[in-house]
Design a protein around this motif. Structure first.
Motif, short mmCIF file in Angstrom:
data_model
loop_
_atom_site.label_atom_id
_atom_site.label_comp_id
_atom_site.label_asym_id
_atom_site.label_seq_id
_atom_site.Cartn_x
_atom_site.Cartn_y
_atom_site.Cartn_z
N ASP A 168 18.72 39.92 -103.34
CA ASP A 168 19.68 41.01 -103.55
C ASP A 168 20.05 41.14 -105.02
O ASP A 168 20.28 42.25 -105.51
CB ASP A 168 20.95 40.76 -102.73
CG ASP A 168 20.77 41.07 -101.26
OD1 ASP A 168 19.89 41.89 -100.94
OD2 ASP A 168 21.50 40.50 -100.44
N ASP A 217 21.55 42.22 -96.38
CA ASP A 217 22.93 42.24 -96.85
C ASP A 217 23.49 40.83 -96.64
O ASP A 217 24.15 40.55 -95.64
CB ASP A 217 23.75 43.27 -96.09
CG ASP A 217 25.15 43.46 -96.68
OD1 ASP A 217 25.58 42.59 -97.45
OD2 ASP A 217 25.80 44.46 -96.34
N GLN A 238 27.31 40.19 -96.04
CA GLN A 238 27.80 40.59 -94.72
C GLN A 238 27.27 39.67 -93.63
O GLN A 238 28.00 39.29 -92.70
CB GLN A 238 27.38 42.03 -94.42
CG GLN A 238 28.02 42.60 -93.16
CD GLN A 238 29.53 42.68 -93.25
OE1 GLN A 238 30.08 43.16 -94.23
NE2 GLN A 238 30.23 42.16 -92.24
#
Length: 379
Positions: free
Chosen positions: A168, A364, A367
């Motif tokens: 990420d 993600d 999350q």
């Protein structure tokens, strides 16, 4: 009502410190962190960890070093466990460091604390018997690689693929020109990156071979500039291996390894997380590693796959050269580096393979880690 979680946490290496810091940051951004304490490095401390011991106290290099440090490490683990049991955090997160964290997690879990182990041990590469230990130690495992949860779940271990946080953070298309400008490097010409590791013992074993290889590369290709990102506190150790008066072709920078990888054309890199970082930056590399002969013999007996470097393990083939132990020499590394710098079609093909790898590791992460930990603590 306060919904913030109180975490106990242990991260014993630079890569674990990074992962743990991202975890705390993600929980805080979602309003789910009220505090964290345990063991960590500067990134975790910057995210609010109350570090009872610094991460470097857990840093060991190989079996021999661990054996010498064993009394100290056991003392720290015993004291840490007692303190955590007194404070009763909502959940304990052990970030990697399985030799330290598994015993701690088992003790905490037997006493009724929820435990999460972050980073699945490499049971697919060596020591598959660790699954049984992991089943006893952790309520849940957060996995960095997508194939790991199925392996663990088949053995009765609850697990979630949360993505690799580096996938990420690192851009899909690195900006080499901006990185070179930031580092004060010329936009033309070629750049060779040296990443000899982040621990003193790694530097002692690997840095001389990498520096010697770089000198040979520059002798053969004088336009090549060499950049070495120095881990915190290790500059003098690196400088001890340089010629008197330094070496004009070499630039030492404090940290900034991601900028160095974005700027380079090829990296000579110690096996470990940095090899994955180089792959995510789409850079060809030569993987180097050397330990004591006794440690190497022991590791060979435990190894289940022919690959050591993470890019090769994930690809299940030798995408990039591995120069291990007796092949971790200046001459061998230089020959591989020169071959890599000269092979433009190979660099293009590698960039595509690394791009595919990058996509497979993206998720993600903040999350997913939040959701998995919330499920463990049931709130």
């Amino acid at each position: 009502m306060d919904t913030g979680l109180r975490l106990g946490l242990v991260a014993g290496e630079a890569s674990s410190d990074w992962i743990g810091a991202l975890l705390l940051q993600g929980l805080r951004e979602r309003g789910r962190l009220s505090g964290a304490s345990g063991i960590g490095g500067p990134r975790l401390v910057a995210q609010g960890l109350d570090a009872w011991w610094p991460a470097e106290r857990l840093s060991v290099f190989g079996f021999s070093d661990a054996l010498k440090r064993l009394p100290e490490l056991l003392w720290i683990r015993r004291r840490l466990g007692t303190r955590l049991l007194e404070q009763r955090p909502d959940v304990f997160v052990g970030v990697d460091a399985p030799d330290f964290n598994f015993g701690l997690e088992k003790r905490l879990r037997r006493a009724g604390l929820k435990t999460v182990h972050y980073v699945c041990p490499s049971i697919w590469a060596w020591r598959p018997q660790r699954v049984a230990t992991l089943r006893e130690a952790a309520d849940h495992v957060l996995c960095l690689f997508p194939f790991e949860p199925a392996l663990l779940q088949a053995s009765g271990v609850a697990a979630t693929f949360v993505g690799h946080p580096l996938a990420d953070l690192i851009p899909m298309v690195p900006d080499a020109a901006a990185a070179r400008q930031a580092l004060g490097l010329p936009l033309d010409g070629r750049v060779l990156a040296l990443l000899p590791g982040s621990r003193a013992s790694e530097i002692d074993e690997i840095a001389p071979a990498l520096l010697g290889a770089a000198q040979r590369v520059v002798a053969a290709e004088p336009d090549v500039r060499v950049v070495l990102p120095v881990a915190p506190g290790l500059r003098r150790r690196i400088e001890a291996f340089l010629p008197p008066g330094g070496w004009p072709a070499l630039t030492l920078v404090e940290g900034r390894s991601h900028e160095v990888l974005a700027a380079c054309d090829l990296a000579l890199v110690a096996s470990g997380t940095a090899t994955l970082e180089a792959a995510l930056f789409k850079r060809p590399m030569v993987i180097a590693y050397r330990v004591s002969p006794s440690n190497y013999r022991r590791m060979q007996k435990l190894q289940l796959q022919p690959w050591v470097g993470l890019p090769n393990v994930l690809a299940q083939e030798f995408l990039v050269p591995e120069c291990l132990q007796d092949r971790c020499t200046a001459d061998v590394l230089a020959a591989e580096a020169l071959r890599g710098l000269a092979d433009s079609p190979r660099r293009v093909a590698l960039a595509q393979r690394f791009t595919d790898l990058h996509h497979s590791l993206r998720a993600d992460t903040a999350q997913r880690t939040h959701d998995a930990i919330a499920q463990v603590v049931d709130r």
